[in-house]
Design a protein around this motif. Sequence first.
Motif, PDB file in Angstrom:
ATOM      1  N   PHE A 101       0.837  -1.206   0.000  1.00 15.65           N
ATOM      2  CA  PHE A 101       0.000   0.000   0.000  1.00 15.65           C
ATOM      3  C   PHE A 101       0.873   1.258   0.000  1.00 15.65           C
ATOM      4  N   SER A 102       0.214   2.392  -0.271  1.00 13.70           N
ATOM      5  CA  SER A 102       0.839   3.700  -0.118  1.00 13.70           C
ATOM      6  C   SER A 102       0.091   4.469   0.963  1.00 13.70           C
ATOM      7  N   VAL A 103       0.784   5.426   1.590  1.00 12.72           N
ATOM      8  CA  VAL A 103       0.184   6.260   2.627  1.00 12.72           C
ATOM      9  C   VAL A 103       0.348   7.726   2.225  1.00 12.72           C
ATOM     10  N   ARG A 104      -0.764   8.442   2.102  1.00 13.89           N
ATOM     11  CA  ARG A 104      -0.736   9.869   1.775  1.00 13.89           C
ATOM     12  C   ARG A 104      -1.123  10.676   3.011  1.00 13.89           C
ATOM     13  N   PHE A 105      -0.329  11.697   3.323  1.00 17.77           N
ATOM     14  CA  PHE A 105      -0.557  12.524   4.497  1.00 17.77           C
ATOM     15  C   PHE A 105      -1.180  13.868   4.122  1.00 17.77           C
ATOM     16  N   ALA A 106      -1.666  14.579   5.134  1.00 17.71           N
ATOM     17  CA  ALA A 106      -2.380  15.839   4.891  1.00 17.71           C
ATOM     18  C   ALA A 106      -1.502  16.897   4.242  1.00 17.71           C
ATOM     19  N   ASP A 107      -0.171  16.807   4.433  1.00 19.53           N
ATOM     20  CA  ASP A 107       0.721  17.791   3.819  1.00 19.53           C
ATOM     21  C   ASP A 107       1.060  17.458   2.373  1.00 19.53           C
ATOM     22  N   GLY A 108       0.474  16.395   1.851  1.00 18.23           N
ATOM     23  CA  GLY A 108       0.683  16.026   0.465  1.00 18.23           C
ATOM     24  C   GLY A 108       1.787  15.017   0.224  1.00 18.23           C
ATOM     25  N   THR A 109       2.596  14.714   1.239  1.00 13.47           N
ATOM     26  CA  THR A 109       3.667  13.740   1.061  1.00 13.47           C
ATOM     27  C   THR A 109       3.093  12.325   1.019  1.00 13.47           C
ATOM     28  N   VAL A 110       3.832  11.441   0.335  1.00 15.88           N
ATOM     29  CA  VAL A 110       3.364  10.074   0.128  1.00 15.88           C
ATOM     30  C   VAL A 110       4.500   9.091   0.419  1.00 15.88           C
ATOM     31  N   VAL A 111       4.184   8.036   1.171  1.00 20.81           N
ATOM     32  CA  VAL A 111       5.064   6.879   1.296  1.00 20.81           C
ATOM     33  C   VAL A 111       4.459   5.805   0.409  1.00 20.81           C
ATOM     34  N   ASP A 112       5.171   5.432  -0.658  1.00 22.32           N
ATOM     35  CA  ASP A 112       4.547   4.579  -1.671  1.00 22.32           C
ATOM     36  C   ASP A 112       4.978   3.124  -1.623  1.00 22.32           C
ATOM     37  N   ASP A 113       5.702   2.730  -0.548  1.00 17.10           N
ATOM     38  CA  ASP A 113       6.209   1.356  -0.499  1.00 17.10           C
ATOM     39  C   ASP A 113       6.010   0.734   0.889  1.00 17.10           C
ATOM     40  N   GLY A 114       4.774   0.768   1.386  1.00 15.44           N
ATOM     41  CA  GLY A 114       4.483   0.243   2.715  1.00 15.44           C
ATOM     42  C   GLY A 114       4.202  -1.250   2.715  1.00 15.44           C
ATOM     43  N   TYR A 115       4.862  -1.959   3.635  1.00 18.43           N
ATOM     44  CA  TYR A 115       4.579  -3.369   3.884  1.00 18.43           C
ATOM     45  C   TYR A 115       3.786  -3.534   5.185  1.00 18.43           C
ATOM     46  N   LEU A 116       4.042  -2.662   6.120  1.00 15.59           N
ATOM     47  CA  LEU A 116       3.413  -2.687   7.441  1.00 15.59           C
ATOM     48  C   LEU A 116       3.293  -1.246   7.909  1.00 15.59           C
ATOM     49  N   SER A 117       2.150  -0.898   8.459  1.00 17.65           N
ATOM     50  CA  SER A 117       1.993   0.449   9.020  1.00 17.65           C
ATOM     51  C   SER A 117       1.136   0.367  10.273  1.00 17.65           C
ATOM     52  N   ILE A 118       1.520   1.141  11.279  1.00 17.03           N
ATOM     53  CA  ILE A 118       0.742   1.247  12.521  1.00 17.03           C
ATOM     54  C   ILE A 118       0.413   2.710  12.738  1.00 17.03           C
ATOM     55  N   CYS A 119      -0.860   3.009  12.856  1.00 19.71           N
ATOM     56  CA  CYS A 119      -1.297   4.359  13.213  1.00 19.71           C
ATOM     57  C   CYS A 119      -1.721   4.327  14.679  1.00 19.71           C
ATOM     58  N   LEU A 120      -1.082   5.168  15.501  1.00 19.65           N
ATOM     59  CA  LEU A 120      -1.243   5.083  16.953  1.00 19.65           C
ATOM     60  C   LEU A 120      -1.933   6.315  17.545  1.00 19.65           C
ATOM     61  N   ASN A 121      -2.891   6.039  18.418  1.00 18.05           N
ATOM     62  CA  ASN A 121      -3.493   7.092  19.238  1.00 18.05           C
ATOM     63  C   ASN A 121      -2.825   7.167  20.599  1.00 18.05           C
ATOM     64  N   THR A 122      -2.157   6.071  21.007  1.00 15.77           N
ATOM     65  CA  THR A 122      -1.388   6.018  22.251  1.00 15.77           C
ATOM     66  C   THR A 122      -0.150   5.156  22.024  1.00 15.77           C
ATOM     67  N   ASN A 123       0.758   5.194  22.940  1.00 20.82           N
ATOM     68  CA  ASN A 123       1.952   4.343  22.958  1.00 20.82           C
ATOM     69  C   ASN A 123       2.000   3.664  24.324  1.00 20.82           C
ATOM     70  N   PRO A 124       2.440   2.399  24.413  1.00 21.50           N
ATOM     71  CA  PRO A 124       3.078   1.576  23.393  1.00 21.50           C
ATOM     72  C   PRO A 124       2.102   0.927  22.429  1.00 21.50           C
ATOM     73  N   TYR A 125       2.689   0.316  21.394  1.00 23.29           N
ATOM     74  CA  TYR A 125       1.893  -0.439  20.432  1.00 23.29           C
ATOM     75  C   TYR A 125       1.297  -1.673  21.101  1.00 23.29           C
ATOM     76  N   THR A 126       2.104  -2.405  21.854  1.00 20.47           N
ATOM     77  CA  THR A 126       1.645  -3.565  22.613  1.00 20.47           C
ATOM     78  C   THR A 126       2.685  -3.876  23.684  1.00 20.47           C
ATOM     79  N   TYR A 127       2.506  -4.990  24.373  1.00 21.06           N
ATOM     80  CA  TYR A 127       3.448  -5.456  25.390  1.00 21.06           C
ATOM     81  C   TYR A 127       3.873  -6.880  25.065  1.00 21.06           C
ATOM     82  N   LEU A 128       5.136  -7.163  25.228  1.00 23.41           N
ATOM     83  CA  LEU A 128       5.650  -8.533  25.178  1.00 23.41           C
ATOM     84  C   LEU A 128       6.010  -8.907  26.602  1.00 23.41           C
ATOM     85  N   GLY A 129       5.108  -9.622  27.260  1.00 24.23           N
ATOM     86  CA  GLY A 129       5.258  -9.835  28.697  1.00 24.23           C
ATOM     87  C   GLY A 129       5.083  -8.504  29.396  1.00 24.23           C
TER      88      GLY A 129
END
Length: 307
Positions: A181-209
């Motif tokens: 996939f590609s990701v387009r942002f509000a400023d017009g920039t584009v990441v055109d080679d995404g394999y994995l993307s995480i959009c976060l409202n908080t951190n951390p993403y998860t816990y390992l133990g």
Amino acid sequence: MKVLLLVNSSASSVTARSRVVIQKALSADHEVTLAETSRRGHATRLAQSAASGGTNVVVVLGGDGTLNEAANGLARSSCALAALPGGSTNVFARTIGLPNDPIEATGDLLDALAHDSIHRVGLGVVNGRYFLFHVGMGFDAAVVAQVERRAGLKRYAGHPLFVYAGFDTWIRHFDRSRPRFSVRFADGTVVDDGYLSICLNTNPYTYLGNRPLNLAPEATLERGLAMVTLRTLAFARTMRIIGSALGNGKHLRTSRWTDHRVDLTRATVTGYGSFPYQVDGDHLGDTELLEISHEPEVLDLVMPVHR
């Protein structure tokens, strides 16, 4: 205070004893009604009904998926959401500072209610659905799908199951030969080679133990969204990025193989064909387009006093 105790009895850490103890503890100072979820989406409808019926707080004893459904039922209302950890990982409850034991967390919840510790917070929105802590796209969601195929093991295997599913997905269940996939942002920039993307409202993403996987420490309930996109799934590079997230995160933020953004108001993810996605740990299938945005001050949330 009028309280609905919303319970997912099939969640990994919910037991008959904990449910009874928690209900009795809440009932000492509040008018408590108990409701149990029975199917996907049920928590949303129960929360909506509680809010329209004058309930002050909906307390969710369940996993992150049940909590997400309740949040979707309460957003834009004056009824507050309170979390108690009942799942296998309990990302959101731990992120806001609750202990991972539901009975111990109930003590913190009662203290928060006594001090009226309720804050209006922002949420992310993806294709019209609110999310509390993150949306995962591409490889991340494929891993979650494999975990859900083994849902009966989550109560017993927990975090080792996620690690196993990650390696199994990388080897057998995800096309790593091309960007998804590609990701387009509000400023017009584009990441055109995404394999994995995480959009976060908080951190951390998860816990390992007990270890947090820190993708974007800048992501908080008081700020806009953060987004991290991996531009490779080469094994050594990916392992180094994950190792960085378990440490200080410097390599994750500076690597040429990652794109790291903060304080986002919106983003559009367009697939090169369909790609999987998950919301707050629930796999929602495949899509070709995701519209993501941030909605500030949309949910009343009960917060631990010590946070």
